[in-house]
Design an enzyme around this catalytic site. Structure first.
Site, PDB file in Angstrom:
ATOM      1  CE1 TYR A  22      -4.325  -1.948   5.177  1.00 52.09           C
ATOM      2  CE2 TYR A  22      -3.456   0.219   4.619  1.00 52.09           C
ATOM      3  CZ  TYR A  22      -3.966  -1.007   4.229  1.00 52.09           C
ATOM      4  OH  TYR A  22      -4.099  -1.298   2.885  1.00 52.09           O
ATOM      5  CB  SER A  62      -0.845  -0.007   1.283  1.00 44.85           C
ATOM      6  OG  SER A  62      -1.489   1.233   1.472  1.00 44.85           O
TER       7      SER A  62
HETATM    8  N1  NAD Z   1      -8.631  -0.318  -1.535  1.00 43.66           N
HETATM    9  C1  NAD Z   1      -7.577   0.429  -1.247  1.00 43.66           C
HETATM   10  O1  NAD Z   1      -7.659   1.670  -1.204  1.00 43.66           O
HETATM   11  C2  NAD Z   1      -6.232  -0.222  -1.004  1.00 43.66           C
HETATM   12  C3  NAD Z   1      -5.118   0.612  -0.942  1.00 43.66           C
HETATM   13  C4  NAD Z   1      -3.876   0.043  -0.706  1.00 43.66           C
HETATM   14  C5  NAD Z   1      -3.745  -1.316  -0.531  1.00 43.66           C
HETATM   15  N2  NAD Z   1      -4.848  -2.116  -0.579  1.00 43.66           N
HETATM   16  C6  NAD Z   1      -4.653  -3.553  -0.372  1.00 43.66           C
HETATM   17  O2  NAD Z   1      -5.220  -4.267  -1.445  1.00 43.66           O
HETATM   18  C7  NAD Z   1      -5.555  -5.584  -1.006  1.00 43.66           C
HETATM   19  C8  NAD Z   1      -6.959  -5.935  -1.486  1.00 43.66           C
HETATM   20  O3  NAD Z   1      -7.880  -5.071  -0.853  1.00 43.66           O
HETATM   21  P1  NAD Z   1      -9.206  -4.518  -1.561  1.00 43.66           P
HETATM   22  O4  NAD Z   1      -9.113  -3.048  -1.523  1.00 43.66           O
HETATM   23  O5  NAD Z   1      -9.458  -5.200  -2.819  1.00 43.66           O
HETATM   24  O6  NAD Z   1     -10.272  -4.911  -0.434  1.00 43.66           O
HETATM   25  P2  NAD Z   1     -11.588  -5.804  -0.465  1.00 43.66           P
HETATM   26  O7  NAD Z   1     -12.109  -5.765   0.922  1.00 43.66           O
HETATM   27  O8  NAD Z   1     -12.472  -5.355  -1.577  1.00 43.66           O
HETATM   28  O9  NAD Z   1     -11.032  -7.250  -0.815  1.00 43.66           O
HETATM   29  C9  NAD Z   1     -10.237  -7.988   0.088  1.00 43.66           C
HETATM   30  C10 NAD Z   1     -10.548  -9.460  -0.073  1.00 43.66           C
HETATM   31  O10 NAD Z   1      -9.661 -10.180   0.796  1.00 43.66           O
HETATM   32  C11 NAD Z   1     -10.429 -11.174   1.455  1.00 43.66           C
HETATM   33  N3  NAD Z   1      -9.805 -11.514   2.729  1.00 43.66           N
HETATM   34  C12 NAD Z   1      -9.712 -10.737   3.833  1.00 43.66           C
HETATM   35  N4  NAD Z   1      -9.120 -11.419   4.821  1.00 43.66           N
HETATM   36  C13 NAD Z   1      -8.828 -12.645   4.326  1.00 43.66           C
HETATM   37  C14 NAD Z   1      -8.215 -13.781   4.871  1.00 43.66           C
HETATM   38  N5  NAD Z   1      -7.806 -13.817   6.150  1.00 43.66           N
HETATM   39  N6  NAD Z   1      -8.058 -14.871   4.086  1.00 43.66           N
HETATM   40  C15 NAD Z   1      -8.490 -14.872   2.796  1.00 43.66           C
HETATM   41  N7  NAD Z   1      -9.102 -13.812   2.233  1.00 43.66           N
HETATM   42  C16 NAD Z   1      -9.265 -12.712   2.986  1.00 43.66           C
HETATM   43  C17 NAD Z   1     -11.803 -10.552   1.654  1.00 43.66           C
HETATM   44  O11 NAD Z   1     -12.799 -11.536   1.892  1.00 43.66           O
HETATM   45  C18 NAD Z   1     -11.979  -9.804   0.349  1.00 43.66           C
HETATM   46  O12 NAD Z   1     -12.589 -10.619  -0.632  1.00 43.66           O
HETATM   47  C19 NAD Z   1      -5.385  -5.574   0.509  1.00 43.66           C
HETATM   48  O13 NAD Z   1      -4.151  -6.183   0.848  1.00 43.66           O
HETATM   49  C20 NAD Z   1      -5.357  -4.106   0.847  1.00 43.66           C
HETATM   50  O14 NAD Z   1      -4.657  -3.838   2.039  1.00 43.66           O
HETATM   51  C21 NAD Z   1      -6.081  -1.595  -0.825  1.00 43.66           C
END
Ligand code: NAD
Length: 277
Positions: free
Chosen positions: A160, A147
């Site tokens: 986080y 991130s």
């Molecule tokens: N959305 C943002 O702004 C953003 C920014 C920077 C980084 N990220 C990172 O991107 C990645 C994906 O996030 P996203 O934004 O798509 O969120 P999201 O919530 O839409 O998707 C995350 C997915 O991970 C799954 N998940 C969570 N915990 C889990 C576990 N213990 N085992 C298996 N699956 C699990 C959830 O069920 C969900 O389907 C994450 O690592 C997040 O930290 C997101």
């Protein structure tokens, strides 16, 4: 990027964790267009099945596995099944993640354990259970979703940010170690991406009241997960080390390096204004 078969993906075996939503789902859909064979994991079976349904409608068959990435035994069992059924991975995307926000003093230790269990140990587990077979197989690529919070630690995000800094450290170290085995390692650093992450976030302190506003900001910002998926695919193709995604992620990346004092002063002023009675 053109959504057509690409030699870096065509016929290659890719596994995406957290594929039931957001960035993971968008990555699975793009990888399918690029010609990859897919194993998709999530702890949420409904989201996972929805991603699989979309793919099957496009004529793509996928292997789905409901698994919690923070569970070491479950991840070892997953690797056993995947290696037994389809062999060594060519591409691993450690994407599953969760968010926490709230000032440090209000954030309980349980929330630190929760976010570290998934965001840090989930990535460690993925690299461990699949990395060895990649090495034996002569190469591959590991993508870890960090991130912008992995290089810029904003206030009220200590747990986080710390988890994502850990993913950066792990990825950078692993990249150096794995190079001689032909395994590339990339850390992807998205900014504000419109997914479900903030509505599923655990909040504490003043952030409890602000969660709705944050969800609104992410929705209005409307920067889609498809753009992160493209950056992931490009990182695999070009073996990129660290990849900020979105304008704000680039501003934080450059600002942290070129004028860290100014960045901190802006944050302090913002926080001071918000917390002032
Ligand atoms: N959305 C943002 O702004 C953003 C920014 C920077 C980084 N990220 C990172 O991107 C990645 C994906 O996030 P996203 O934004 O798509 O969120 P999201 O919530 O839409 O998707 C995350 C997915 O991970 C799954 N998940 C969570 N915990 C889990 C576990 N213990 N085992 C298996 N699956 C699990 C959830 O069920 C969900 O389907 C994450 O690592 C997040 O930290 C997101």
């Amino acid at each position: 990027m053109k959504k057509q078969r690409h030699p870096a993906f065509d016929g290659k075996l890719a596994l995406v964790t957290g594929a039931g939503s957001g960035i993971g789902r968008a990555t699975a859909l793009l990888f399918a267009d690029l010609g990859a064979r897919l194993v998709l994991c999530d702890r949420n079976p409904e989201g996972l099945q929805e991603t699989a349904r979309i793919l099957r409608e496009k004529g793509v068959d996928v292997l789905t596995e409901s698994v919690d990435v923070s569970d070491w035994a479950a991840m070892q069992a997953l690797a056993g099944r995947v290696h037994g059924k389809v062999g060594a991975l060519d591409i691993l995307v450690n994407n599953a993640g969760v968010a926490t926000s709230g000032d440090f003093l209000s954030t309980p230790v349980e929330d630190w354990s929760w976010v570290f269990g998934i965001n840090v140990m989930g990535v460690v587990h993925g690299c461990k259970v699949f990395g060895q077979r990649m090495v034996q197989n002569g190469g591959g690529h590991i993508v870890n979703i960090a991130s912008a919070a992995g290089y810029y630690a904003a206030p009220e995000m200590s747990a986080y940010s710390a988890s994502k800094h850990a993913v950066m450290g792990l990825s950078e170290s692993l990249r150096l170690e794995m190079a001689e085995f032909g395994v590339g390692v990339s850390a992807i650093c998205p900014g504000v991406i419109n997914t479900n992450i903030v509505s599923a976030m655990r909040t504490n302190g003043a952030m409890v009241q602000s969660q709705g506003k944050v969800v609104d900001i992410y929705r209005k910002r409307n920067y889609g997960p498809e753009k992160v998926a493209e950056a992931i695919a490009e990182a695999v193709i070009h073996n990129r080390a660290v990849v900020p995604v979105s304008p704000e992620a680039w501003v934080l990346y450059a600002g942290k390096r070129l004028m860290p004092g100014v960045m901190d002063a802006v944050q302090r002023t913002r926080l001071f204004r918000r917390l002032k009675p």
